[in-house]
Design a protein around this motif. Structure first.
Motif, PDB file in Angstrom:
ATOM      1  N   ASP A 145     -43.631 -32.416  14.715  1.00 25.90           N
ATOM      2  CA  ASP A 145     -42.579 -33.279  15.284  1.00 25.90           C
ATOM      3  C   ASP A 145     -41.756 -32.561  16.356  1.00 25.90           C
ATOM      4  N   ASN A 146     -41.408 -33.298  17.397  1.00 24.28           N
ATOM      5  CA  ASN A 146     -40.638 -32.717  18.511  1.00 24.28           C
ATOM      6  C   ASN A 146     -40.013 -33.833  19.336  1.00 24.28           C
ATOM      7  N   GLY A 147     -39.029 -33.483  20.138  1.00 23.73           N
ATOM      8  CA  GLY A 147     -38.357 -34.488  20.970  1.00 23.73           C
ATOM      9  C   GLY A 147     -39.102 -34.788  22.257  1.00 23.73           C
ATOM     10  N   ALA A 148     -39.938 -33.837  22.701  1.00 28.21           N
ATOM     11  CA  ALA A 148     -40.622 -33.994  23.990  1.00 28.21           C
ATOM     12  C   ALA A 148     -41.550 -35.210  23.998  1.00 28.21           C
ATOM     13  N   MET A 149     -42.284 -35.392  22.903  1.00 31.13           N
ATOM     14  CA  MET A 149     -43.233 -36.522  22.860  1.00 31.13           C
ATOM     15  C   MET A 149     -42.485 -37.857  22.867  1.00 31.13           C
ATOM     16  N   ILE A 150     -41.292 -37.867  22.297  1.00 31.13           N
ATOM     17  CA  ILE A 150     -40.499 -39.109  22.256  1.00 31.13           C
ATOM     18  C   ILE A 150     -39.916 -39.395  23.651  1.00 31.13           C
ATOM     19  N   ALA A 151     -39.435 -38.329  24.317  1.00 32.61           N
ATOM     20  CA  ALA A 151     -38.910 -38.489  25.670  1.00 32.61           C
ATOM     21  C   ALA A 151     -40.020 -38.993  26.596  1.00 32.61           C
ATOM     22  N   TYR A 152     -41.236 -38.429  26.438  1.00 33.26           N
ATOM     23  CA  TYR A 152     -42.363 -38.836  27.293  1.00 33.26           C
ATOM     24  C   TYR A 152     -42.713 -40.307  27.065  1.00 33.26           C
ATOM     25  N   ALA A 153     -42.894 -40.668  25.784  1.00 35.60           N
ATOM     26  CA  ALA A 153     -43.288 -42.055  25.461  1.00 35.60           C
ATOM     27  C   ALA A 153     -42.215 -43.035  25.949  1.00 35.60           C
ATOM     28  N   GLY A 154     -40.938 -42.693  25.711  1.00 35.83           N
ATOM     29  CA  GLY A 154     -39.832 -43.568  26.129  1.00 35.83           C
ATOM     30  C   GLY A 154     -39.791 -43.709  27.637  1.00 35.83           C
ATOM     31  N   CYS A 155     -40.052 -42.607  28.333  1.00 41.54           N
ATOM     32  CA  CYS A 155     -40.030 -42.625  29.800  1.00 41.54           C
ATOM     33  C   CYS A 155     -41.084 -43.604  30.330  1.00 41.54           C
ATOM     34  N   GLN A 156     -42.290 -43.549  29.750  1.00 38.63           N
ATOM     35  CA  GLN A 156     -43.365 -44.444  30.218  1.00 38.63           C
ATOM     36  C   GLN A 156     -42.982 -45.909  29.989  1.00 38.63           C
ATOM     37  N   ARG A 157     -42.380 -46.168  28.857  1.00 42.37           N
ATOM     38  CA  ARG A 157     -42.000 -47.554  28.546  1.00 42.37           C
ATOM     39  C   ARG A 157     -40.854 -48.025  29.436  1.00 42.37           C
ATOM     40  N   LEU A 158     -39.896 -47.130  29.699  1.00 40.64           N
ATOM     41  CA  LEU A 158     -38.776 -47.511  30.590  1.00 40.64           C
ATOM     42  C   LEU A 158     -39.277 -47.729  32.017  1.00 40.64           C
ATOM     43  N   LEU A 159     -40.195 -46.855  32.457  1.00 41.51           N
ATOM     44  CA  LEU A 159     -40.736 -46.991  33.820  1.00 41.51           C
ATOM     45  C   LEU A 159     -41.450 -48.332  34.001  1.00 41.51           C
ATOM     46  N   SER A 160     -42.056 -48.799  32.907  1.00 39.31           N
ATOM     47  CA  SER A 160     -42.798 -50.062  33.007  1.00 39.31           C
ATOM     48  C   SER A 160     -41.846 -51.267  32.978  1.00 39.31           C
ATOM     49  N   GLY A 161     -40.553 -50.988  32.811  1.00 37.12           N
ATOM     50  CA  GLY A 161     -39.568 -52.074  32.854  1.00 37.12           C
ATOM     51  C   GLY A 161     -39.227 -52.645  31.489  1.00 37.12           C
ATOM     52  N   GLN A 162     -39.736 -52.015  30.434  1.00 33.46           N
ATOM     53  CA  GLN A 162     -39.416 -52.534  29.094  1.00 33.46           C
ATOM     54  C   GLN A 162     -37.917 -52.454  28.826  1.00 33.46           C
ATOM     55  N   GLN A 163     -37.374 -53.526  28.294  1.00 33.52           N
ATOM     56  CA  GLN A 163     -35.927 -53.564  28.023  1.00 33.52           C
ATOM     57  C   GLN A 163     -35.699 -53.979  26.579  1.00 33.52           C
ATOM     58  N   GLU A 164     -34.615 -53.497  26.023  1.00 37.65           N
ATOM     59  CA  GLU A 164     -34.288 -53.879  24.656  1.00 37.65           C
ATOM     60  C   GLU A 164     -32.835 -54.294  24.572  1.00 37.65           C
ATOM     61  N   ASN A 165     -32.508 -55.076  23.524  1.00 39.10           N
ATOM     62  CA  ASN A 165     -31.092 -55.421  23.330  1.00 39.10           C
ATOM     63  C   ASN A 165     -30.369 -54.236  22.676  1.00 39.10           C
ATOM     64  N   LEU A 166     -29.127 -54.425  22.323  1.00 44.32           N
ATOM     65  CA  LEU A 166     -28.322 -53.285  21.858  1.00 44.32           C
ATOM     66  C   LEU A 166     -28.480 -52.988  20.366  1.00 44.32           C
ATOM     67  N   GLU A 167     -29.410 -53.665  19.727  1.00 43.68           N
ATOM     68  CA  GLU A 167     -29.610 -53.484  18.288  1.00 43.68           C
ATOM     69  C   GLU A 167     -29.971 -52.026  17.955  1.00 43.68           C
ATOM     70  N   ILE A 168     -29.355 -51.532  16.876  1.00 43.59           N
ATOM     71  CA  ILE A 168     -29.749 -50.198  16.381  1.00 43.59           C
ATOM     72  C   ILE A 168     -30.966 -50.428  15.503  1.00 43.59           C
ATOM     73  N   PHE A 169     -32.130 -50.133  16.075  1.00 40.78           N
ATOM     74  CA  PHE A 169     -33.397 -50.518  15.461  1.00 40.78           C
ATOM     75  C   PHE A 169     -34.006 -49.325  14.734  1.00 40.78           C
ATOM     76  N   ALA A 170     -34.221 -49.478  13.438  1.00 40.62           N
ATOM     77  CA  ALA A 170     -34.899 -48.429  12.665  1.00 40.62           C
ATOM     78  C   ALA A 170     -35.821 -49.114  11.671  1.00 40.62           C
ATOM     79  N   LYS A 171     -37.076 -48.693  11.650  1.00 40.99           N
ATOM     80  CA  LYS A 171     -38.084 -49.366  10.836  1.00 40.99           C
ATOM     81  C   LYS A 171     -38.917 -48.328  10.095  1.00 40.99           C
ATOM     82  N   PRO A 172     -38.571 -48.024   8.833  1.00 43.85           N
ATOM     83  CA  PRO A 172     -39.290 -46.974   8.089  1.00 43.85           C
ATOM     84  C   PRO A 172     -40.784 -47.218   7.995  1.00 43.85           C
ATOM     85  N   ARG A 173     -41.196 -48.486   7.837  1.00 44.70           N
ATOM     86  CA  ARG A 173     -42.630 -48.826   7.826  1.00 44.70           C
ATOM     87  C   ARG A 173     -42.918 -49.648   9.065  1.00 44.70           C
TER      88      ARG A 173
END
Ligand code: KG4
Ligand code: ZN
Length: 336
Positions: free
Chosen positions: A299-327
């Motif tokens: 586990d590391n933060g770099a892979m999350i920053a990378y994945a998030g960057c790709q999704r943000l670049l593609s224009g993906q947007q989310e509402n302000l919900e604090i989203f956490a999904k264990p499964r």
């Protein structure tokens, strides 16, 4: 675009900053291993509390190391699942609160998508499409990857994950937590003496099962005098059986899909014997094997920053919900 990534799904607080053109800027990790090892495994409540203590100092450290101000950050990615609920909530609330304060978008990232994309941080990243073997403490998945968010599940473990089997084997051998690296170190002293089964390889399909291997390990251990050499030989037999099982299924997945690129990621992909077995197989199959550098297997933060960057670049947007999904099955993700 500078993206801050926050990973708090289990027992490691990982923070990193990734830039869409410049690549990885900084990454820091705080591992809770010492704290949990006293209990022989991860204590969820202690994990959450420790993430709270570590996350903000790590964010500051990342900004300083990158010579950046908070106003330079253009987006925040956080692990939203799967993982421990309390631990995930620390990352999710931190990311959402900072995003609100800094007036930038935040994006929820699937932890296994992070692992799957970790080889993209290396010098020769794989091109799509490829087959990915994701082997972590909670998951064993074979996925066909056609692009970001385009994941077709080919097979998965019907019981224990590969990492879980390593951890349980370590416990049986009296090695403590975390099991994978300890079993692997002991296996180096082991000799080929016991033959362990290769579960579910004698029938078609790409699913895995590791719980029988665990029982076999236990029974074998009880039949010995439990000397150091006995334990090392058992660790070796277990690791060899796991490596061979994973290799057989990966070869089958490559043949079935006709693809020539295999990615391995997740904590267990740090295992030397497993890497070597997969490398040998891919060479025979005239395929290419890709894996992240050792510190990005776990586990590391770099892979999350990378994945998030790709999704943000593609224009993906989310509402302000604090989203956490264990499964959160990876097949629920959609493409970008
Ligand atoms: O991906 P990861 O850091 O966290 C999860 O998402 O679960 O994976 C942790 C798992 C643990 O089960 C650990 O024992 C295993 O990866 N692991 C290893 C090795 N290093 C970590 N298993 C085998 N050999 C290793 N060298
Ligand atoms: Zn993980």
């Amino acid at each position: 675009m500078y993206v801050l990534g926050i990973e708090t799904s289990c027992d490691e607080t990982g923070v990193a900053i990734y830039h869409s053109e410049k690549g990885l800027i900084s990454d820091f990790l705080y591992s809770q291993i010492t704290m949990h090892s006293e209990y022989g495994g991860v204590v969820p409540e202690l994990a959450s509390r420790d993430h709270i203590r570590r996350v903000v100092p790590l964010i500051k450290q990342c900004l300083e190391a990158g010579n950046l101000k908070s106003s330079d950050i253009n987006g925040i990615a956080y692990t939203a699942g799967p993982g421990l609920m309390g631990a995930l909530l620390v990352g999710a609330t931190t990311a959402r609160s900072l995003a609100w304060t800094w007036q930038v978008p935040a994006i929820a990232v699937h932890h296994m998508e992070g692992h799957l994309l970790a080889p993209m941080l290396e010098e020769n990243p794989p091109a799509f499409p490829f087959v990915a073997l994701l082997v972590s403490g909670g998951h064993t998945l074979l996925v066909r990857v056609d692009g970001i968010g385009q994941y077709q599940l080919l097979g998965e473990s019907i019981d224990d994950a590969a990492g879980e089997a390593f951890d349980k084997t370590a416990k049986m051998l009296g090695l403590g937590y975390p099991g994978g690296p300890k079993v692997s170190a002991l296996a180096e002293q082991g000799k080929p003496r016991f033959k362990f089964p290769r579960p579910m390889t004698d029938r078609p399909g790409l699913d895995f099962s590791f719980s029988g291997l665990k029982t076999f390990t236990m029974n074998t251990l009880h039949e010995t005098e439990k000397t150091e050499q006995d334990k090392a030989d058992i660790a070796y037999a277990f690791q060899t059986a796991t490596a061979e099982t994973l290799t057989i299924k990966c070869r089958r997945a490559l043949q079935q899909t006709g693809l020539k690129r295999l990615v391995i990621a997740g904590g267990v992909s740090a295992n030397k014997q497993i890497r070597a077995a997969l490398l040998e197989m891919t060479e025979k199959e005239k395929a290419q094997l890709y894996f992240p550098r050792l510190k990005f297997c776990t586990d590391n933060g770099a892979m999350i920053a990378y994945a998030g960057c790709q999704r943000l670049l593609s224009g993906q947007q989310e509402n302000l919900e604090i989203f956490a999904k264990p499964r959160w099955p990876i097949s629920e993700l959609t493409g970008v």
